[in-house]
Design an enzyme around this catalytic site. Structure first.
Site, PDB file in Angstrom:
ATOM      1  N   ASP A  32      -4.016  -3.152  -6.483  1.00 31.15           N
ATOM      2  CA  ASP A  32      -2.642  -2.877  -6.583  1.00 31.15           C
ATOM      3  C   ASP A  32      -2.738  -1.396  -7.235  1.00 31.15           C
ATOM      4  O   ASP A  32      -3.834  -0.784  -7.361  1.00 31.15           O
ATOM      5  CB  ASP A  32      -2.006  -3.834  -7.090  1.00 31.15           C
ATOM      6  CG  ASP A  32      -2.595  -4.261  -8.553  1.00 31.15           C
ATOM      7  OD1 ASP A  32      -3.161  -3.268  -9.092  1.00 31.15           O
ATOM      8  OD2 ASP A  32      -2.102  -5.122  -9.332  1.00 31.15           O
ATOM      9  N   PHE A  33      -1.625  -0.928  -7.694  1.00 27.85           N
ATOM     10  CA  PHE A  33      -1.534   0.274  -8.238  1.00 27.85           C
ATOM     11  C   PHE A  33      -2.153   0.511  -9.395  1.00 27.85           C
ATOM     12  O   PHE A  33      -2.383   1.309  -9.927  1.00 27.85           O
ATOM     13  CB  PHE A  33       0.070   0.561  -8.332  1.00 27.85           C
ATOM     14  CG  PHE A  33       0.836  -0.068  -9.239  1.00 27.85           C
ATOM     15  CD1 PHE A  33       0.611   0.411 -10.516  1.00 27.85           C
ATOM     16  CD2 PHE A  33       1.410  -1.458  -8.891  1.00 27.85           C
ATOM     17  CE1 PHE A  33       1.686  -0.250 -11.663  1.00 27.85           C
ATOM     18  CE2 PHE A  33       1.884  -2.009 -10.056  1.00 27.85           C
ATOM     19  CZ  PHE A  33       2.200  -1.514 -11.575  1.00 27.85           C
TER      20      PHE A  33
END
Length: 157
Positions: A32-33
Site C-alpha cells: 500500500d502507500f
C-alpha cells in the site's frame, strides 16, 4: 527487511516434513502507500501455498477439473491473525499444512513467515464441490495424494 534469496526451492515450492513451503517475494504492487504488504494480498499468498501444495501431490486444480467427475474448491472459512507487517522486497515463505479431511471439508493451517518469524497465521476450511456448487466428498485421487501429508491422527473420517 529480508532481501536475501528465500529458500533455494522450485517454483511450486517443496515439502519439509508434512509442511509445504513456497517462496514469495514482495513486489511494489503488493504494497500500500506505506510500503507495507496490503492485508488482502496475504490471502493471495495463502491461496498460492494451498494450490502449489496440491500441485506437488499430483492433484492440482487442472487435474481435478479434467477428471471424469470434475470438482473444485471453495473457501468456506478463513481466519487470519496479522502479527507483523511484510515490506517491499521481503523474501517470504508460505508454510501450508493440510491437517484433516472431514467429509467434503479440508482443514488447513498456514503461516506467512520472514526469516523464520511468523507474520500472519491462517486457519482455512476449504470445501470440495461439484461444479454446480453442491458439496461433495473428495475424489479418491485427492484423498490418496493428500493422505500422506495429513496429521497421523486425523487421516480422514
Amino acid at each position: 527487511m529480508s532481501t536475501e534469496p528465500v529458500l533455494d526451492m522450485p517454483t511450486s515450492g517443496r515439502f519439509e516434513g508434512r509442511d509445504h513451503l513456497l517462496a514469495i517475494r514482495v513486489y511494489y504492487e503488493d504494497t500500500d502507500f506505506t510500503g507495507l504488504v496490503y492485508h488482502a494480498n496475504y490471502v493471495r499468498y495463502l491461496e498460492r501455498g494451498r494450490s502449489d501444495f496440491l500441485r506437488l501431490t499430483a492433484v492440482g486444480h487442472a487435474a481435478l477439473l479434467d477428471a471424469a467427475e470434475p470438482m473444485a474448491f471453495v473457501v468456506a472459512e478463513l481466519n487470519l491473525k496479522y502479527l507483523k507487517p511484510a515490506r517491499i522486497d521481503d523474501a517470504l515463505v508460505v508454510r501450508t499444512a493440510y491437517d484433516a479431511i472431514k467429509g467434503p471439508r479440508l482443514l488447513i493451517s498456514q503461516t506467512v513467515e520472514r526469516d523464520g518469524e511468523i507474520l500472519c497465521r491462517a486457519e482455512v476450511t476449504a470445501v470440495c464441490i461439484h461444479l454446480d456448487g453442491r458439496p461433495r466428498r473428495p475424489t479418491k485421487a485427492l484423498l490418496e495424494g493428500v493422505k500422506p501429508w495429513l496429521a497421523q491422527d486425523k487421516r480422514t473420517d
